[in-house]
Design a protein around this motif. Structure first.
Motif, mmCIF file in Angstrom:
data_model
loop_
_atom_site.group_PDB
_atom_site.id
_atom_site.type_symbol
_atom_site.label_atom_id
_atom_site.label_comp_id
_atom_site.label_asym_id
_atom_site.label_seq_id
_atom_site.Cartn_x
_atom_site.Cartn_y
_atom_site.Cartn_z
ATOM 1 N N ALA A 1 0.847 -1.188 0.000
ATOM 2 C CA ALA A 1 0.000 0.000 0.000
ATOM 3 C C ALA A 1 0.885 1.241 0.000
ATOM 4 C CB ALA A 1 -0.928 -0.009 1.212
ATOM 5 N N ALA A 2 0.943 1.909 -1.135
ATOM 6 C CA ALA A 2 1.774 3.114 -1.271
ATOM 7 C C ALA A 2 1.001 4.295 -0.706
ATOM 8 C CB ALA A 2 2.143 3.336 -2.736
ATOM 9 N N ASN A 3 1.290 4.650 0.538
ATOM 10 C CA ASN A 3 0.540 5.679 1.255
ATOM 11 C C ASN A 3 1.056 7.090 0.906
ATOM 12 O OD1 ASN A 3 -1.295 6.766 3.077
ATOM 13 N ND2 ASN A 3 0.054 6.517 4.833
ATOM 14 N N LYS A 4 0.263 8.077 1.288
ATOM 15 C CA LYS A 4 0.590 9.509 1.141
ATOM 16 C C LYS A 4 0.697 9.942 -0.312
ATOM 17 C CE LYS A 4 2.959 9.390 5.619
ATOM 18 N NZ LYS A 4 4.129 9.802 6.420
ATOM 19 N N LYS B 1 -8.977 1.369 -3.157
ATOM 20 C CA LYS B 1 -8.278 0.227 -3.752
ATOM 21 C C LYS B 1 -7.839 -0.772 -2.677
ATOM 22 C CE LYS B 1 -6.561 2.834 -7.745
ATOM 23 N NZ LYS B 1 -5.350 3.304 -8.475
ATOM 24 N N TRP B 2 -7.507 -0.258 -1.509
ATOM 25 C CA TRP B 2 -7.091 -1.144 -0.417
ATOM 26 C C TRP B 2 -8.284 -1.924 0.123
ATOM 27 C CZ3 TRP B 2 -3.877 3.147 2.495
ATOM 28 C CH2 TRP B 2 -2.839 3.578 1.649
ATOM 29 N N ASP C 1 -10.850 -2.759 -1.653
ATOM 30 C CA ASP C 1 -11.161 -3.753 -2.696
ATOM 31 C C ASP C 1 -10.243 -4.963 -2.561
ATOM 32 O OD1 ASP C 1 -13.133 -2.107 -3.666
ATOM 33 O OD2 ASP C 1 -11.878 -1.237 -5.259
ATOM 34 N N TRP C 2 -8.993 -4.728 -2.242
ATOM 35 C CA TRP C 2 -8.045 -5.840 -2.102
ATOM 36 C C TRP C 2 -8.421 -6.723 -0.914
ATOM 37 C CZ3 TRP C 2 -4.725 -7.276 1.836
ATOM 38 C CH2 TRP C 2 -3.784 -8.263 1.540
ATOM 39 N N ILE C 3 -8.803 -6.110 0.207
ATOM 40 C CA ILE C 3 -9.230 -6.882 1.367
ATOM 41 C C ILE C 3 -10.472 -7.686 1.033
ATOM 42 C CG2 ILE C 3 -10.221 -6.684 3.692
ATOM 43 C CD1 ILE C 3 -8.320 -4.428 4.264
ATOM 44 N N ALA C 4 -11.412 -7.062 0.312
ATOM 45 C CA ALA C 4 -12.640 -7.769 -0.067
ATOM 46 C C ALA C 4 -12.332 -8.978 -0.942
ATOM 47 C CB ALA C 4 -13.582 -6.814 -0.794
ATOM 48 N N MET D 1 7.475 -14.309 -6.864
ATOM 49 C CA MET D 1 6.894 -14.843 -5.642
ATOM 50 C C MET D 1 5.653 -15.696 -5.906
ATOM 51 S SD MET D 1 9.070 -13.797 -3.544
ATOM 52 C CE MET D 1 8.255 -14.572 -2.153
ATOM 53 N N GLU D 2 5.089 -15.592 -7.097
ATOM 54 C CA GLU D 2 3.908 -16.397 -7.409
ATOM 55 C C GLU D 2 4.236 -17.884 -7.415
ATOM 56 O OE1 GLU D 2 2.288 -14.974 -11.049
ATOM 57 O OE2 GLU D 2 1.803 -12.973 -10.252
ATOM 58 N N ASP D 3 5.495 -18.223 -7.658
ATOM 59 C CA ASP D 3 5.902 -19.627 -7.661
ATOM 60 C C ASP D 3 5.799 -20.257 -6.271
ATOM 61 O OD1 ASP D 3 6.438 -19.433 -10.356
ATOM 62 O OD2 ASP D 3 8.571 -19.005 -10.079
ATOM 63 N N VAL D 4 5.801 -19.427 -5.229
ATOM 64 C CA VAL D 4 5.677 -19.948 -3.859
ATOM 65 C C VAL D 4 4.347 -19.531 -3.230
ATOM 66 C CG1 VAL D 4 8.147 -20.129 -3.430
ATOM 67 C CG2 VAL D 4 6.988 -17.946 -3.000
ATOM 68 N N GLY D 5 3.373 -19.209 -4.079
ATOM 69 C CA GLY D 5 2.029 -18.930 -3.590
ATOM 70 C C GLY D 5 1.844 -17.567 -2.948
ATOM 71 N N VAL D 6 2.698 -16.608 -3.294
ATOM 72 C CA VAL D 6 2.583 -15.251 -2.744
ATOM 73 C C VAL D 6 2.288 -14.297 -3.899
ATOM 74 C CG1 VAL D 6 3.711 -13.399 -1.470
ATOM 75 C CG2 VAL D 6 4.193 -15.780 -0.888
ATOM 76 N N SER D 7 1.081 -13.775 -3.953
ATOM 77 C CA SER D 7 0.705 -12.814 -4.988
ATOM 78 C C SER D 7 0.853 -11.408 -4.432
ATOM 79 C CB SER D 7 -0.737 -13.057 -5.445
ATOM 80 O OG SER D 7 -1.639 -12.944 -4.360
ATOM 81 N N VAL D 8 1.666 -10.596 -5.097
ATOM 82 C CA VAL D 8 1.968 -9.237 -4.642
ATOM 83 C C VAL D 8 1.210 -8.234 -5.490
ATOM 84 C CG1 VAL D 8 3.777 -7.541 -4.216
ATOM 85 C CG2 VAL D 8 4.250 -9.978 -3.881
ATOM 86 N N THR D 9 0.472 -7.358 -4.820
ATOM 87 C CA THR D 9 -0.284 -6.287 -5.477
ATOM 88 C C THR D 9 0.210 -4.942 -4.967
ATOM 89 O OG1 THR D 9 -2.242 -7.716 -5.606
ATOM 90 C CG2 THR D 9 -2.589 -5.355 -5.904
ATOM 91 N N ILE D 10 0.361 -3.977 -5.864
ATOM 92 C CA ILE D 10 0.782 -2.629 -5.479
ATOM 93 C C ILE D 10 -0.355 -1.665 -5.804
ATOM 94 C CG2 ILE D 10 2.439 -0.773 -5.829
ATOM 95 C CD1 ILE D 10 3.405 -4.308 -6.733
ATOM 96 N N ALA D 11 -0.782 -0.892 -4.827
ATOM 97 C CA ALA D 11 -1.871 0.065 -5.033
ATOM 98 C C ALA D 11 -1.614 1.316 -4.212
ATOM 99 C CB ALA D 11 -3.216 -0.549 -4.654
ATOM 100 N N GLY D 12 -1.875 2.475 -4.805
ATOM 101 C CA GLY D 12 -1.669 3.739 -4.119
ATOM 102 C C GLY D 12 -2.904 4.180 -3.354
ATOM 103 N N GLY D 13 -2.697 5.075 -2.412
ATOM 104 C CA GLY D 13 -3.795 5.591 -1.608
ATOM 105 C C GLY D 13 -3.284 6.621 -0.629
#
Length: 294
Positions: free
Chosen positions: A195-198, A285-286, A288-291, A261-273
């Motif tokens: 979560a890219a804050n500020k 956006k954050w 939505d990701w939690i949902a 990281m997807e090869d080890v079951g870790v999906s990384v998402t980057i979203a600003g807010g």
């Protein structure tokens, strides 16, 4: 003796005797108590899904926690201990598990409630976050909050230190998730939100540049860590699996990308807010990701 005989069991049961009255009252009281303490209590004591909030100090983790809990951020100070609160999705946001449920289904509301666990960002207190990752309690995802205005690269300036600190912390978390996934016990996939804050600040990097900056800096961290492991002799055994556990991503060589990281079951998402935006919080956006993770 037939059932219609005055001494028969049915006649005795329907006869207004003291014994029948006492037994009827006992049954009438016992059934509701049984339903409440056995069925209701057992279902309500079910552990709620949880999300872990991590990141460097000053990123706004506790402000985000209060925003998700109360609907508005509160004045906070540097955290010294973990804090867990109960939060709920906004009424306008639908959890992924409820997407195909009827709006009249009362069970659809159960999955909207979840726990948020805020952890201190100071280097000496990050063990709280690591403990929640190694021993998760219904952990559905990890929110790595960063100050996007403190990630700009400069000529050895303070922003370099901010980027380095965030990259080292994120490297350690990803490496821990990689080791967890490659263990002997099968574990569920773990989504991670950066979560890219500020974003309301002029100097803040947009989400794509935050992604590029962190990937480039994690590449440097991985190279230095890998060199340290080689110099110390760690990870030089016969097992390739042991080496992969010590080096993040594809063998610790080349450019690091979050897609590895997807090869080890870790999906990384980057979203600003923005938690404390001048015109109000911008965290849609954050949410939505939690949902999507519920």
């Amino acid at each position: 003796m037939t059932w219609a005989h005055p001494e028969g069991w049915l006649s005795q049961a329907l006869h207004p005797s003291l014994t029948v009255i006492v037994i009827t009252i006992a049954i009438a009281l016992a059934v509701p108590l049984f339903l409440h303490f056995v069925l209701f209590r057992s279902s309500s004591s079910r552990t709620l899904p949880s999300f872990l909030i991590v990141g460097p100090s000053g990123a706004g983790k506790t402000s985000l926690l209060t925003l998700f809990e109360r609907g508005s951020p509160a004045t906070t100070h540097t955290s010294q201990t973990p804090l867990t609160v109960e939060a709920a999705l906004p009424v306008t946001t639908t959890a992924a598990s409820n997407r195909y449920r009827s709006s009249h289904d009362p069970s659809s509301k159960e999955h909207k409630i979840f726990l948020l666990v805020d952890t201190p960002g100071h280097g000496k207190l990050r063990h709280h976050a690591f403990e929640n990752i190694t021993s998760p309690q219904h952990l559905k995802g990890i929110v790595f909050l960063v100050d996007a205005a403190n990630l700009s690269t400069g000529a050895g300036g303070p922003t370099d230190a901010g980027l380095r600190e965030a990259a080292e912390y994120l490297h350690d978390i990803l490496l821990m998730l990689q080791k967890r996934a490659m263990g002997t016990k099968k574990v569920p996939e773990m989504p991670l939100l950066i979560a890219a804050n500020k974003q309301d600040l002029f100097t803040a990097l947009p989400a794509p540049l935050v992604k590029a900056a962190l990937e480039a800096e994690i590449t440097k961290v991985r190279e230095s860590r890998s060199k340290g492991l080689l110099d110390s002799g760690i990870g030089m055994g016969d097992s390739d699996m042991a080496e992969e556990k010590e080096w993040l991503g594809e063998g610790g060589e080349g450019k690091f990308e979050f897609a590895q990281m997807e090869d080890v079951g870790v999906s990384v998402t980057i979203a600003g807010g923005s938690v404390l935006g001048g015109e109000g919080p911008e965290v849609g956006k954050w949410w939505d990701w939690i949902a999507e993770s519920l």
